[in-house]
Motif scaffolding. Structure first.
Motif, PDB file in Angstrom:
ATOM      1  N   PRO A 102       0.797  -1.234   0.000  1.00 14.45           N
ATOM      2  CA  PRO A 102       0.000   0.000   0.000  1.00 14.45           C
ATOM      3  C   PRO A 102       0.827   1.282   0.000  1.00 14.45           C
ATOM      4  O   PRO A 102       0.280   2.343  -0.245  1.00 14.45           O
ATOM      5  CB  PRO A 102      -0.805  -0.115   1.298  1.00 14.45           C
ATOM      6  N   LEU A 103       2.111   1.179   0.290  1.00 11.90           N
ATOM      7  CA  LEU A 103       2.895   2.406   0.395  1.00 11.90           C
ATOM      8  C   LEU A 103       3.789   2.654  -0.824  1.00 11.90           C
ATOM      9  O   LEU A 103       4.512   3.643  -0.881  1.00 11.90           O
ATOM     10  CB  LEU A 103       3.764   2.367   1.666  1.00 11.90           C
ATOM     11  N   SER A 104       3.731   1.738  -1.780  1.00 15.08           N
ATOM     12  CA  SER A 104       4.665   1.829  -2.914  1.00 15.08           C
ATOM     13  C   SER A 104       4.520   3.090  -3.734  1.00 15.08           C
ATOM     14  O   SER A 104       5.470   3.546  -4.344  1.00 15.08           O
ATOM     15  CB  SER A 104       4.465   0.646  -3.859  1.00 15.08           C
ATOM     16  N   ASN A 105       3.299   3.649  -3.776  1.00 14.23           N
ATOM     17  CA  ASN A 105       3.099   4.810  -4.641  1.00 14.23           C
ATOM     18  C   ASN A 105       3.290   6.140  -3.929  1.00 14.23           C
ATOM     19  O   ASN A 105       3.053   7.183  -4.512  1.00 14.23           O
ATOM     20  CB  ASN A 105       1.688   4.770  -5.242  1.00 14.23           C
ATOM     21  N   LEU A 106       3.705   6.072  -2.675  1.00 16.22           N
ATOM     22  CA  LEU A 106       3.880   7.320  -1.926  1.00 16.22           C
ATOM     23  C   LEU A 106       5.342   7.761  -1.974  1.00 16.22           C
ATOM     24  O   LEU A 106       6.236   6.928  -2.129  1.00 16.22           O
ATOM     25  CB  LEU A 106       3.460   7.119  -0.468  1.00 16.22           C
ATOM     26  N   ASP A 107       5.556   9.071  -1.832  1.00 22.43           N
ATOM     27  CA  ASP A 107       6.949   9.522  -1.817  1.00 22.43           C
ATOM     28  C   ASP A 107       7.593   9.130  -0.478  1.00 22.43           C
ATOM     29  O   ASP A 107       6.903   8.743   0.475  1.00 22.43           O
ATOM     30  CB  ASP A 107       7.061  11.024  -2.098  1.00 22.43           C
ATOM     31  N   ALA A 108       8.920   9.246  -0.434  1.00 19.56           N
ATOM     32  CA  ALA A 108       9.678   8.688   0.694  1.00 19.56           C
ATOM     33  C   ALA A 108       9.195   9.218   2.040  1.00 19.56           C
ATOM     34  O   ALA A 108       9.008   8.448   2.988  1.00 19.56           O
ATOM     35  CB  ALA A 108      11.148   8.978   0.501  1.00 19.56           C
ATOM     36  N   GLN A 109       8.949  10.526   2.104  1.00 23.49           N
ATOM     37  CA  GLN A 109       8.572  11.136   3.387  1.00 23.49           C
ATOM     38  C   GLN A 109       7.198  10.631   3.840  1.00 23.49           C
ATOM     39  O   GLN A 109       7.001  10.254   4.997  1.00 23.49           O
ATOM     40  CB  GLN A 109       8.542  12.656   3.210  1.00 23.49           C
ATOM     41  N   LEU A 110       6.282  10.599   2.886  1.00 29.38           N
ATOM     42  CA  LEU A 110       4.918  10.168   3.185  1.00 29.38           C
ATOM     43  C   LEU A 110       4.891   8.687   3.562  1.00 29.38           C
ATOM     44  O   LEU A 110       4.109   8.249   4.407  1.00 29.38           O
ATOM     45  CB  LEU A 110       4.045  10.419   1.953  1.00 29.38           C
ATOM     46  N   ARG A 111       5.770   7.933   2.900  1.00 29.84           N
ATOM     47  CA  ARG A 111       5.831   6.495   3.175  1.00 29.84           C
ATOM     48  C   ARG A 111       6.243   6.262   4.635  1.00 29.84           C
ATOM     49  O   ARG A 111       5.667   5.442   5.328  1.00 29.84           O
ATOM     50  CB  ARG A 111       6.857   5.855   2.226  1.00 29.84           C
ATOM     51  N   THR A 112       7.231   7.033   5.067  1.00 35.63           N
ATOM     52  CA  THR A 112       7.685   6.906   6.457  1.00 35.63           C
ATOM     53  C   THR A 112       6.540   7.246   7.412  1.00 35.63           C
ATOM     54  O   THR A 112       6.305   6.552   8.397  1.00 35.63           O
ATOM     55  CB  THR A 112       8.876   7.854   6.711  1.00 35.63           C
ATOM     56  N   GLN A 113       5.819   8.316   7.076  1.00 34.08           N
ATOM     57  CA  GLN A 113       4.714   8.769   7.929  1.00 34.08           C
ATOM     58  C   GLN A 113       3.599   7.715   7.974  1.00 34.08           C
ATOM     59  O   GLN A 113       3.086   7.377   9.044  1.00 34.08           O
ATOM     60  CB  GLN A 113       4.189  10.081   7.360  1.00 34.08           C
ATOM     61  N   MET A 114       3.237   7.187   6.791  1.00 32.13           N
ATOM     62  CA  MET A 114       2.152   6.211   6.730  1.00 32.13           C
ATOM     63  C   MET A 114       2.542   4.905   7.429  1.00 32.13           C
ATOM     64  O   MET A 114       1.712   4.224   8.022  1.00 32.13           O
ATOM     65  CB  MET A 114       1.776   5.910   5.272  1.00 32.13           C
TER      66      MET A 114
END
Lengths: 289, 352
Positions: B160-172
């Protein structure tokens, strides 16, 4: 004051557009203008002729010398035109609704389900596009005759309730609906029919709108098949009925043009209703940003 | 909430078997991450659990009940897709409510539940918006909300996190972890990112070519990799693997250095690979292993990664960030004996 020599970049920007580019622009606009005039002129003449007296019909002037709405009064008060109009509305509307339902159902099934013979079914449907209507009217007529459908709404409508073109169009559009949407709905407990209606159909609204316009216009202007399958004047559609305005000695062009002018109104309404749905990109909004 | 069990699960497409009899037990409320390279079968396994792919053989149990022949909606699962799969023609509220369509819950209760979920995901103000008016992270939250609203026995997350940018991925990543702590449902999470696996999982399942390579806690798979694949897959930069010969309790490397490794399983004489993580390999260690010339430096601030050309090939080590060795300098690299790993070359299996 210091003089600064213009750099090569500045010179490049300051340089006027090449003459050939301007010429190309002019030619493009000219072609578009000619195209526009070619499209609009028949409609302008249709309206102009509908406002002329019979003796002025063969004058090519666009503005009638003595404009009259007598033709409109005559056509609208003529009981036959009313029925042709109603027939056309019924036939075009029902056919359009059926096409939207059946074409999208078949297109969706061919697109989203894997079953043996799927490709063969699709090719069989597509291949019917290659057979001209003129060849099909005889079998259609024989069918109508056998089933007792001659001179009936059902007889006029049945060949067009589902079209290969519509099926193909819908199948191609359903390709753009991601499988994830459908699988998510399956997990959320919807059955296949609910998924088609609730999830897939709203995502292909542009295609449905385009199909609705094509089918409605196609059936509104259809001439050959309604002419063959109908016998009584009351069952005529507008194109068939209008062709009968006049006799062997004289054709009442002003009445035909008046009827044609009135008959464009529903097509304009259909276009105005559906064209706002023809906006691409709706599908992508729910996916990765 | 429920436990999940996979028993000798296989999947074939025609004559090609892509999943070769995997078995796994997931405890109630556990957060298990499937990780592996593309094509390893992790997503296929997840889709089989969801009921979106048919099982060729084997058994899937959710809450002690065999679900092989049940429709996805009957399995009491919810899934979050890589592409979010939130419906663009529906508002956030309708998207979240969509999960409750087939539920018999009274309308006021549904409304309450939607508000509750929106509150947990901090989306109460966004309920009337359309997906096109949301950012990537907010869309992902809507997708999670739609899954949460039904309170399923098992949550399935497919990258689910593959399409998010690096910062957002960390947050999610953090948000999903917090969410799990809060709701406590069983979660199966698929990713190809080993950092996601390490940071989120209670247990990690590492897969390759349709086989499970190792199942263990992040600590176990990092510190005690079962084989060379796991050793190289987990950890960045990857573990250094140096060719050598095992003779009793010591490994002789290609350059002739002899390294003693404690707690070896199965001695004898055989070809092995000595594994040591760059984090554990330093210049000037009390237990030197190998000598080589520094070819490249990657300063990371507090530390510097150094690439060292040795008789066993290029290896990576970690040096102090303030006084790292210069490029061209010859360094002696070493590691504590407990941080050394030995793998059998023939099978790839760990011997230490």
């Amino acid at each position: 004051m210091t003089d600064i020599a213009p750099s090569a970049d500045t010179l490049l920007i300051a340089k006027p557009a090449p003459r050939s580019r301007n010429l190309g622009q002019i030619i493009r606009w000219l072609l578009l203008f000619i195209g526009g005039v070619a499209m609009v002129m028949p409609i302008a003449y249709m309206i102009s002729t509908s406002l002329k007296w019979p003796h002025e019909v063969y004058n090519v002037n666009l503005i009638p010398k003595e404009p009259t709405i007598e033709n409109y009064t005559y056509v609208l008060e003529d009981g036959r035109f009313y029925w042709w109009f109603v027939n056309s509305i019924i036939i075009a509307t029902i056919t359009t609704i059926c096409n939207l339902l059946f074409d999208s159902l078949v297109g969706y099934t061919l697109c989203k389900f894997r079953f043996p013979g799927r490709q063969i079914v699709f090719i069989a449907i597509l291949s019917t596009l290659m057979i001209p209507t003129e060849m099909l009217v005889i079998p259609w007529y024989l069918m109508s005759q056998s089933f007792g459908w001659l001179d009936s709404y059902w007889g006029i409508m049945f060949p067009g309730l589902m079209t290969a073109f519509g099926t193909f169009l819908m199948k191609q559009f359903f390709e753009s609906v991601p499988d994830d949407f459908i699988e998510a709905a399956r997990i959320d407990g919807l059955n296949e029919l609910q998924i088609w209606w609730t999830v897939a159909m709203p995502l292909v609204k542009p295609a449905l709108a385009a199909l609705a316009i094509f089918v409605f216009l196609g059936n509104w202007t259809a001439f050959l098949w309604p002419l063959i399958v109908t016998n009584s004047v009351d069952m005529y559609t507008i194109p068939v009925g209008l062709s009968g305005f006049g006799d062997e000695a004289d054709v009442a062009w002003e009445l035909i043009m008046t009827g044609a002018a009135i008959s464009t109104i529903p097509t304009l309404i259909v276009f105005l209703i559906f064209q706002r749905f023809i906006i691409r990109g709706v599908v992508m909004a729910g996916l990765k940003g | 909430m429920a436990n999940l069990a996979l028993r000798s699960l296989t999947k074939s497409y025609g004559s090609t078997e892509v999943l070769h009899g995997i078995s796994l037990d997931v405890a109630d409320g556990e957060f298990v991450v499937f990780v592996g390279p593309s094509g390893c079968g992790k997503s296929t396994t997840l889709r089989m659990i969801a009921g979106l792919e048919e099982t060729t053989s084997g058994i899937i149990e959710i809450g002690g009940r065999e679900v092989n022949n049940l429709e996805p909606k009957e399995r009491d699962i919810a899934m979050v897709f890589q592409n979010y799969a939130i419906y663009p023609h529906m508002s956030v509220k309708k998207n979240i409510a969509f999960g409750l369509r087939s539920s018999n819950m009274p309308k006021p209760d549904k409304e309450k539940r939607i508000r509750e979920v929106a509150g947990i995901l901090d989306m109460v103000d966004l309920l009337d918006r359309k997906p096109s008016q949301l950012s990537g992270g907010q869309r992902q939250r809507v997708a999670i909300g739609r899954a949460m609203v039904r309170d399923p026995a098992v949550f399935l997350f497919d990258e689910p996190l593959s399409n998010l940018d690096a910062q957002l991925r960390t947050q999610m990543r953090l948000e999903i972890k917090k969410l799990h702590q809060r709701v406590g449902n069983t979660i199966i999470f698929v990713t190809h990112d080993q950092v996601e696996a390490m940071t989120m999982a209670d247990r990690i399942v590492i897969m390759k070519d349709g086989h499970i390579q190792q199942v263990g806690t992040p600590d176990e798979v990092f510190h005690s990799p079962a084989n060379t694949f796991v050793a190289r897959f987990i950890g960045a930069p990857s573990m250094n693997l140096l060719d050598g010969h095992l003779d009793g309790a010591s490994v002789t490397l290609a350059g002739g250095q002899e390294v003693t490794v404690p707690a070896l399983r199965g001695g004898g004489i055989r070809k092995v690979q000595l594994g040591v993580r760059p984090d554990d390999l330093h210049p000037g260690s009390a237990n030197p292993i190998i000598t080589g010339k520094v070819t490249l430096r990657e300063p990371l601030g507090a530390e510097t990664l150094i690439y060292v050309d040795t008789p066993s090939g290029e290896i990576i080590a970690k040096a102090d960030g303030r006084t790292p060795p210069q490029v061209g300098e010859t360094v002696e690299l070493g590691a504590d004996p407990e941080n050394l790993h030995v793998f059998d070359v023939a099978s790839g299996a760990a011997l230490s």
